[in-house]
Scaffold this motif. Structure first.
Motif, PDB file in Angstrom:
ATOM      1  N   LEU A  80      -4.061  81.556  29.434  1.00 11.98           N
ATOM      2  CA  LEU A  80      -3.180  80.381  29.468  1.00 11.98           C
ATOM      3  C   LEU A  80      -2.618  80.078  28.078  1.00 11.98           C
ATOM      4  N   TRP A  81      -3.460  80.218  27.058  1.00 15.26           N
ATOM      5  CA  TRP A  81      -2.972  80.011  25.681  1.00 15.26           C
ATOM      6  C   TRP A  81      -1.756  80.902  25.416  1.00 15.26           C
ATOM      7  N   GLU A  82      -1.823  82.126  25.930  1.00 12.27           N
ATOM      8  CA  GLU A  82      -0.754  83.079  25.617  1.00 12.27           C
ATOM      9  C   GLU A  82       0.592  82.645  26.186  1.00 12.27           C
ATOM     10  N   GLY A  83       0.573  81.803  27.202  1.00 20.56           N
ATOM     11  CA  GLY A  83       1.851  81.328  27.746  1.00 20.56           C
ATOM     12  C   GLY A  83       2.069  79.842  27.566  1.00 20.56           C
ATOM     13  N   LEU A  84       1.213  79.221  26.769  1.00 23.07           N
ATOM     14  CA  LEU A  84       1.194  77.756  26.761  1.00 23.07           C
ATOM     15  C   LEU A  84       2.413  77.129  26.074  1.00 23.07           C
ATOM     16  N   ALA A  85       2.880  77.737  24.996  1.00 22.01           N
ATOM     17  CA  ALA A  85       4.025  77.164  24.287  1.00 22.01           C
ATOM     18  C   ALA A  85       5.223  77.073  25.238  1.00 22.01           C
ATOM     19  N   GLU A  86       5.391  78.124  26.024  1.00 22.42           N
ATOM     20  CA  GLU A  86       6.504  78.144  26.961  1.00 22.42           C
ATOM     21  C   GLU A  86       6.254  77.161  28.096  1.00 22.42           C
ATOM     22  N   ASP A  87       5.038  77.180  28.595  1.00 20.29           N
ATOM     23  CA  ASP A  87       4.699  76.324  29.720  1.00 20.29           C
ATOM     24  C   ASP A  87       4.913  74.846  29.368  1.00 20.29           C
ATOM     25  N   LEU A  88       4.451  74.472  28.173  1.00 15.37           N
ATOM     26  CA  LEU A  88       4.550  73.063  27.766  1.00 15.37           C
ATOM     27  C   LEU A  88       5.861  72.768  27.050  1.00 15.37           C
ATOM     28  N   ASP A  89       6.624  73.803  26.758  1.00 21.90           N
ATOM     29  CA  ASP A  89       7.836  73.649  25.957  1.00 21.90           C
ATOM     30  C   ASP A  89       7.504  72.904  24.658  1.00 21.90           C
ATOM     31  N   TYR A  90       6.494  73.403  24.000  1.00 22.50           N
ATOM     32  CA  TYR A  90       6.029  72.763  22.771  1.00 22.50           C
ATOM     33  C   TYR A  90       5.547  73.875  21.838  1.00 22.50           C
ATOM     34  N   PRO A  91       5.936  73.841  20.587  1.00 19.11           N
ATOM     35  CA  PRO A  91       5.543  74.932  19.665  1.00 19.11           C
ATOM     36  C   PRO A  91       4.092  74.776  19.210  1.00 19.11           C
ATOM     37  N   ILE A  92       3.170  75.244  20.012  1.00 22.72           N
ATOM     38  CA  ILE A  92       1.756  75.007  19.687  1.00 22.72           C
ATOM     39  C   ILE A  92       1.225  75.949  18.613  1.00 22.72           C
ATOM     40  N   LEU A  93       2.094  76.882  18.166  1.00 20.84           N
ATOM     41  CA  LEU A  93       1.753  77.763  17.045  1.00 20.84           C
ATOM     42  C   LEU A  93       0.494  78.591  17.315  1.00 20.84           C
ATOM     43  N   PHE A  94       0.382  79.113  18.519  1.00 22.36           N
ATOM     44  CA  PHE A  94      -0.733  80.002  18.817  1.00 22.36           C
ATOM     45  C   PHE A  94      -0.471  81.319  18.106  1.00 22.36           C
ATOM     46  N   SER A  95      -1.312  81.611  17.140  1.00 23.24           N
ATOM     47  CA  SER A  95      -1.144  82.804  16.315  1.00 23.24           C
ATOM     48  C   SER A  95      -2.286  83.759  16.613  1.00 23.24           C
ATOM     49  N   GLN A  96      -1.979  84.855  17.285  1.00 23.26           N
ATOM     50  CA  GLN A  96      -3.031  85.802  17.679  1.00 23.26           C
ATOM     51  C   GLN A  96      -3.298  86.762  16.529  1.00 23.26           C
ATOM     52  N   ARG A  97      -4.012  86.253  15.551  1.00 24.59           N
ATOM     53  CA  ARG A  97      -4.258  87.014  14.333  1.00 24.59           C
ATOM     54  C   ARG A  97      -5.624  87.682  14.347  1.00 24.59           C
ATOM     55  N   GLY A  98      -6.342  87.555  15.464  1.00 24.90           N
ATOM     56  CA  GLY A  98      -7.621  88.239  15.581  1.00 24.90           C
ATOM     57  C   GLY A  98      -8.773  87.447  14.990  1.00 24.90           C
ATOM     58  N   VAL A  99      -9.954  87.687  15.534  1.00 27.58           N
ATOM     59  CA  VAL A  99     -11.167  87.065  15.020  1.00 27.58           C
ATOM     60  C   VAL A  99     -12.212  88.143  14.766  1.00 27.58           C
TER      61      VAL A  99
END
Lengths: 88, 405, 947
Positions: B88-107
């Protein structure tokens, strides 16, 4: 950094102590007589009060004695300390 | 990597007066409560919903966490709900139309002993079978992913390897919360702030409403989502939850030029650190041992964490701490959440997320909304039932977070 | 602007006779001892010293203290240091700095400096050495109290340049910490400060001195004399270099001898701006205009003032083409409420929007704040900790008032401590002065002017570091935000390195105006430690490298090092992992070590095992409650294996119990659990069973232990202990004997963690090495071979002995391990017993510890790999995730004895699957067939333990 008054040693820094969670939770006299739910409550359910809370501490880096304290979990103020076996 | 943050929208939400009755009242306007409200409206068409918040929206742990998002938990039940969240995070910015800045930079989760190595390998293998992207990296590969990590064998606890989840990352917490809040508000959910619940009304075993500092509010169903304060609420109806509330501290540095491209966590030495979008280092510390609702912890926890952090990242020596803060985490005996029904009809509970609450936000919102709407758990939260503490079917994730619960 | 003439001929406390060279943005400048980088740059005419982070606007110096919002630089030499306020950087020869655009840069090399921490206790901690703090400390010292006085500046005297002399302060009577910022106020009057000890010395700093030192101070009473910060006013272009907080111009003049400009406009809403006018005019600065929104520009102003603008405000500050657009050139002045604009040329615009008491520490302590309409700021309003606020920090303005207030605060604090205060006041006040005058507003009251009304608020800056304007704040309230915390997050106001010291109240005021709410109602954002930024390294202190955590080594450690052992960390212990011979890797060495133990003799340093002695008449009863099996029936001289569970029934630890006497037992624990097991035992004894007469003592560090293992171990022992009957009949398995080994008093236990004939020889710790060397020598004829933890693991795994923490993970019962035999059926209760009966814990299909044999006997299963049921495979391939998992490999080794690889695994219903084929999916995609076996793969009959 709490200042905890060990009833045996006096006031010491929190770093000398080990926390033991809620006080006055007695081991059931006959565990076999309890239902799974009752036993589960004894195992896992502890008071999580917001305000004065009776809890256990052990002065691990000092006298290694366990004792009880009443601390306000909202302010961290320790209201009193008392030895094991003394009334709350 | 450092960037200016996108602006928030010109309009976020209404500030309505509470109505006298709602179909569903969610207690707690944090990330979970807001996400639950959103999915109740969006997935289930239930819009006569209020979210009650005693302070300001998303001002609790949502405002205080270190924003790490990952799904590489050990047990199938945990990987299931966290991986659902990650998708869900991966599509959340689009879903919410909000720039949530999810950055998949790895952990990276570092291993410092043979025991850590075994546990890491176990988790990687389990994750892969659960559909979670997971890799084991040797120290050289760790250095490739994060060049500033000190992999010298001469430190007290050398890096012996790491698990790596490339799809993991960070997001911007306020943006996430406000994204959910704005979307829920737009779908008709009332967000009621500065409204503290003082009582829960139950008649014939069924919840009927709430008493609040802004007057009584009737409710068909009540969904508790109050993290560290869950015990206080549950006690109002005589329900004792197996959770304990502890301080968890975190801190942030000044803005710095990019040095740290990923997220690094270390179980053994209790550090987790990333460099946020604008350039500040964000670092979490261990949990303070004692119960507290004070939202403050002891500096020694942070001092200890700094010692460990500088072992791993010598280049951080001259960075400066700008601000430290504390949240209240609600910790369960098995370090896994409680999401589901309660013995009281129409009353639901979601708590005990410990340090995992932020990353679960969309996933738990989705599943909790389902639970409330259908009066039965979603399959993904079914294992997180309250009665597991009687049966013994625990989900022991003590190795899952970079802090000792 | 040229720097010529900006240094005053006589003012200031700088050493004009000494010249310090420094560089800024590549250009060489000079200054003097006593300068800060900011004062030296201003003296050299450098106005622009940075660029804002978001809008790229020019930034200069705004203040003279730690509240500095804009004059933040990168230090390059002597060592890169990011985001340092130039106002707090003391100038030294060779300093190199550069400008920033809101982001600092970390060094790419390790910091060579040392850091340290010190604990201190005092009766009274006074924070701030201005007039109030000095007076408080002075009274306390004179009254005999132990006093610590801390101040962030290099010298006492405070922020205010109005020094009236402080000869009355006895420095020697108190511990005076200058360059020391108290940055955190925690529970129970625990305050933490950082002392900067070497930065001001530059390259002359002694290498042995810690650069920064953390002070951890526990104070009986705290007096906060933390002063006040002047506030800016928002108007168009109020961020332009040349616009400064008014009183800082006095500080630059009186402390550093620097004129902040040649032609200044002063814009003030309170009387403090008037002393600025007076002092600057006296120093030769042309005062082009004095602007005050109050009708009467009250107060006496010495010197010439070009224009007096009562009832006026500054509406805009500009650069111009002649001087550039990145520094101030002109100031626009208008009547309050609008009217004709007057444009005045100026190179300095000195602004005073009133004063905010510095209450960060007070708020951190749990103190409440209330908004005071008269002072126009938050004031202290009560705290449960033992703290008193004095002086400007509670809204007082005159030096005399602060002195009197400091004495008064100290008097209160001393009385609370039970110390009788002496009758004393600073000479300038006069002895016996009564309490302080009340906080007073300026004549005519301070107008509630925070920002100057305009059409366009896009350059009315609120937070200069984060580029937040009044327009941004209004946009936030327009979006529906009602809380100052939300506005802070929406705009980022107050989140920069200065944490909103100058911007906080301004932001609240704009929100208040937008929402038609009072600041009192809106409150303030939370103050959090640290007060000013603290370096990571200072917090880390000395606890780095080998000092991060103690390394525990055995008495025999040096021998292991000399003989090339590789080590592994087990808890804090450093244990021998294996002993590679020339050319050997882990696999070869372990194979050789295993063969020696199974066919000849090998020995191991087992000293790290936890050892606990339990004594007392109830010791046996006590152990019966802790262990799953019965210990009270153990005969003196005998040893029994035991398992401890948690209350949840999950295996917590295992080890052996030897009965030394009817009332004396010696327990062993796993290496990592020695501490937790002792804690666990004491907790039960003290909190649940205080009636039991039993006492526990850790003896881990008292006994060094050497395990001698293998068919020839008896021969070795016989040579070393001629007085000991070593035959199996006289010295049977699971017994112990006190004897003499290699001339040393020893206790020999016949126990085995390998299945072979074995002895564990225990001697006093300090005899450990002597014993080890004697064993090595006595075993030489048999080819005795030292082995480490890896070989120990292989040997025990071949026998199916689990390692707690490796083959268990806190979710495993003794029954899961196939050790139902160790769980007493007879005892009414023991810790964990009730949990075995829970529905999930009693399930038959729980995960069991079993053996796994890869069908390819050369294939070593990776530890951690999982196994799946063939039934879930489709076409010989794994299904889509989530794939159902049966369990995982906990231990996996190559076995010389079995001549193949093998593994131990926790497998769902494993004991019912013995003989079944399962599959293990490997990293490379292969699905490897494995056969389930019992856990005991070597010598299942136990034939070898007697040799």
């Amino acid at each position: 950094m709490l200042l905890i008054r060990c009833p045996w040693c006096g006031p010491r820094d929190e770093t000398e102590f080990h926390y033991g969670g809620a006080a006055h939770v007695a081991y059931p006299s006959d565990p076999a007589a309890l239902s799974d739910e009752e036993w589960g409550r004894y195992l896992f359910v502890r008071e999580n009060l917001k305000g004065p809370f009776a809890e256990r501490w052990c002065h691990t880096a000092g006298c290694r004695r366990w004792f009880n304290a009443v601390r306000d979990t909202l302010t961290n103020e320790i209201l009193r300390v008392y030895r094991i076996g003394e009334p709350a | 990597m450092t960037e200016d943050l996108p602006e928030h929208p010109d309009f976020l939400w209404r500030n309505p007066e509470p109505k006298r009755h709602y179909d569903v009242v969610i207690v707690g306007g944090g990330g979970h409560g807001l996400a639950t409200a959103y999915y109740l409206a969006r997935n289930h068409g239930i819009t006569n919903v209020a979210v009650l918040e005693r302070g300001w929206l998303a001002g609790g742990n949502m405002a205080r966490n270190t924003t790490i998002i990952r799904s590489n938990y050990l047990w199938e039940a945990s990987a299931g709900i966290y991986e659902h969240a990650l998708k869900l995070w991966e599509g959340l910015a689009e879903d919410l139309d909000y720039p949530i800045l999810f950055s998949q930079r790895g952990v990276l989760n570092l291993a410092h002993s043979q025991q850590d190595v075994r546990e890491g390998a176990r988790r990687v293998h389990a994750n892969r079978l659960s559909g979670v992207d997971a890799h084991w990296l040797d120290p050289g590969q760790v250095k490739e992913v994060c060049p500033i990590v000190n992999i010298s064998p001469d430190v007290r606890y050398p890096v012996l390897g790491a698990t790596y989840q490339p799809r993991a990352g960070i997001a911007k917490h306020d943006y996430v919360a406000w994204g959910f809040a704005r979307a829920a508000d737009a779908l008709g959910v009332d967000l009621i702030q500065h409204c503290e619940v003082t009582g829960i009304d139950v008649h014939d075993g069924r919840v009927t409403g709430l008493r609040t500092t802004r007057g009584p509010i009737g409710a068909g169903k009540v969904a508790l989502s109050a993290a560290g304060h869950s015990s206080v609420l549950a006690r109002m109806v005589g329900l004792d939850l197996p959770v304990q509330s502890h301080p968890l501290q975190a801190l942030v540095s000044e803005l710095l030029e990019p040095v740290h491209p990923t997220v690094v966590m270390s179980n053994a030495v209790h550090v987790y650190v990333s460099q946020a979008h604008k350039g500040e280092l964000v670092m979490g510390a261990g949990i303070d041992a004692y119960n507290s609702y004070s939202q403050r912890g002891a500096l020694r926890v942070i001092e200890r964490q700094m010692s460990a952090a500088l072992e791993l990242f010598p280049v951080f020596a001259r960075a400066h701490v700008l601000r430290t803060w504390g949240g209240i985490v609600d910790v369960t005996p098995d370090a896994s959440a409680i999401v589901g029904l309660t013995p009281i009809d129409g009353l639901y509970v979601n708590c005990g997320w410990g340090t995992g609450g932020f990353k679960a936000t969309p996933g738990v919102g989705w599943c909790y909304a389902h639970t409330v709407a259908h009066d039965e758990p979603h399959p993904l939260n079914a294992p997180f039932r309250l009665d597991r503490f009687s049966t013994g079917a625990l989900i022991d994730e003590h190795g899952a977070a970079a802090v000792a619960h | 602007m040229s720097g010529d003439g900006l240094r005053h001929a006589t003012e200031g406390r700088i050493d004009r006779g000494t010249v310090l060279r420094f560089r800024f943005d590549g250009t060489a400048y000079s200054g003097h001892p006593g300068d800060t980088l900011a004062s030296a740059l201003l003296a050299n005419g450098v106005r622009r010293i940075g660029t804002s982070v978001r809008l790229g606007r020019p930034r200069g110096v705004m203040s003279a203290g730690s509240e500095e919002p804009t004059g933040v630089v990168q230090l390059e030499a002597p060592f890169p240091d990011p985001m340092r306020p130039a106002t707090m950087v003391e100038l030294h020869d060779g300093l190199v700095a550069s400008s920033l655009s809101g982001r600092g840069r970390l060094a790419d090399r390790p910091d060579p400096a040392r850091y340290d921490a010190v604990h201190a206790h005092c009766d009274m901690l006074v924070v701030g050495a201005g007039p109030a703090g000095l007076a408080a400390a002075s009274l306390a010292v004179r009254s005999g109290a132990r006093v610590i006085l801390a101040d962030e500046r290099p010298e006492v005297g405070g922020a205010s340049p109005d020094t009236e002399g402080d000869d009355w302060f006895d420095r020697a009577g108190a511990r005076v910490l200058t360059r020391t910022t108290v940055f955190g106020y925690y529970d129970d009057n625990y305050l933490v400060a950082v002392e900067r000890r070497t930065d001001h010395l530059g390259a002359a700093a002694p290498g042995n001195l810690a650069r920064e030192r953390i002070w951890r101070i526990r104070a009986g009473q705290v007096v906060l004399a933390t002063g006040a910060h002047e506030r800016p006013i928002a108007f168009a272009g109020n961020d332009l270099p040349g616009v400064m907080l008014a009183d800082s111009a006095r500080t630059y003049l009186h402390r550093y001898g620097v004129l902040v400009g040649r032609r200044a406009v002063v814009f003030t809403i309170n009387d403090s701006g008037y002393r600025v006018v007076a002092d600057l005019a006296a120093a030769g600065v042309e005062i082009a205009a004095l602007v005050d929104p109050r009708e009467a520009t009250g107060g006496t102003v010495g010197g010439q003032v070009g224009g007096r603008y009562g009832g006026h405000v500054v509406v805009a500050a500009h650069g111009d083409d002649a001087h550039g657009h990145d520094v101030l050139s002109t100031v626009d002045i208008e009547p309050v409420g609008g009217g004709p604009t007057v444009r005045v040329d100026a190179d300095a615009l000195l602004v005073s929007g009133g004063w905010s008491p510095v209450l960060h520490l007070y708020s951190q302590s749990g103190g409440r704040l209330r908004y005071d309409e008269v002072v126009g700021a938050f004031l202290p309003d009560g705290c449960r900790q033992a703290v008193t606020v004095a002086g400007a920090a509670r809204g007082l303005t005159s030096t005399t008032a602060c002195l009197v207030d400091g004495v008064d605060a100290a008097r209160q604090a001393l009385t609370a401590l039970g110390i009788t205060p002496v009758d004393w006041s600073p000479p300038s006040v006069g002895a016996g002065a009564e309490g302080p005058p009340p906080a007073t507003a300026a004549p005519g009251g301070v107008p509630d002017l925070r920002f100057v009304p305009a059409e366009d608020y896009s350059t009315h800056f609120v937070d200069f570091q984060r580029d937040v304007t009044v327009a941004d704040v209004l946009r936030a309230t327009g979006a529906g935000l009602r809380s100052v915390e939300h506005v802070k997050r929406y705009t980022t106001a107050g989140t920069a390195h200065d944490q909103g010291k100058t911007s906080g109240l301004l932001t609240s005021a704009v929100v208040g105006q937008a929402l038609d709410a009072g600041i009192a109602e809106l409150g303030h954002t939370t103050f959090r430690p640290p007060y000013t930024p603290v370096s990571f390294a200072a917090l880390a202190g000395r606890d780095r490298g080998q000092l991060y955590d103690p390394v525990r080594v055995t008495a025999i450690h040096d021998w292991h090092v000399r003989h090339g052992a590789r080590f592994e960390d087990v808890g804090q212990w450093r244990r021998s992992w294996y002993y590679p011979a020339e050319g050997e890797g882990l696999a070869e060495a372990v194979r050789r070590e295993c063969v020696a133990a199974r066919t000849g003799v090998a020995f191991m340093d087992a000293s790290t095992l936890g050892k606990i002695e339990v004594q007392g008449p109830d010791a046996g009863r006590f152990l019966d409650r802790l262990y799953t099996n019965v210990m009270s029936t153990l005969a003196v001289g005998a040893i029994r294996y035991g398992v401890m569970c948690g209350l949840d029934g999950m295996v917590f630890d295992d080890g052996t119990v030897a009965r030394l006497a009817p009332d004396r037992f010696l327990l062993t624990t796993t290496t990592g659990n020695a501490g937790p097991v002792l804690d666990w035992m004491e907790e039960w004894l003290q909190t649940e069973w205080p009636d039991l007469a039993a006492w526990c003592t850790s003896v881990t560090d008292q006994w060094a232990t050497v395990a001698v293992v293998g068919p020839r171990s008896r021969d070795v022992l016989a040579r070393l202990a001629p007085g000991l009957a070593v035959d199996a009949a006289t010295f049977p398995f699971m017994t112990w004997r006190d004897t003499v080994v290699a001339g040393l008093p020893a206790r020999v236990c016949r126990i085995s963690f390998s299945g072979e004939l074995a002895y564990e020889v225990n001697v006093a710790w300090w005899h450990g090495l002597a014993l080890w060397e004697a064993v090595y020598e006595a075993g030489a004829p048999y080819g005795i071979t030292p082995y480490g933890t890896e070989t120990m693991h292989v040997l025990r795994a071949e026998k199916g002995y689990p390692i707690v923490g490796q083959d268990t993970d806190g979710t495993v019962t003794p029954q899961d391990l196939g050790m139902a035999w160790v769980v007493s059926k007879k005892k009414a209760d023991f810790i964990g017993k009730r949990s075995f009966a829970r529905s999930d814990t009693a399930r038959p299909d729980r995960k069991h510890l079993v053996g796994l044999l890869p069908e390819d006997p050369t294939l070593l299963l990776p530890e951690g790999v999982h196994v799946v049921d063939p039934a879930c495979l489709a076409g010989g391939r794994l299904p889509e995730p989530p794939v159902p998992m049966l369990g995982h490999v906990t231990s996996s080794y190559r076995s010389a004895a079995l001549d193949r690889t093998f593994a131990l695994a926790l497998v769902a219903g494993g004991r019912d699957r013995i003989g079944d084929r399962l599959y293990a999916p490997l990293d490379d995609g292969r699905l490897v067939p494995v056969t389930v076996a019992g856990p005991v793969l070597y010598d299942p009959e136990g034939a070898r333990r007697d040799g």
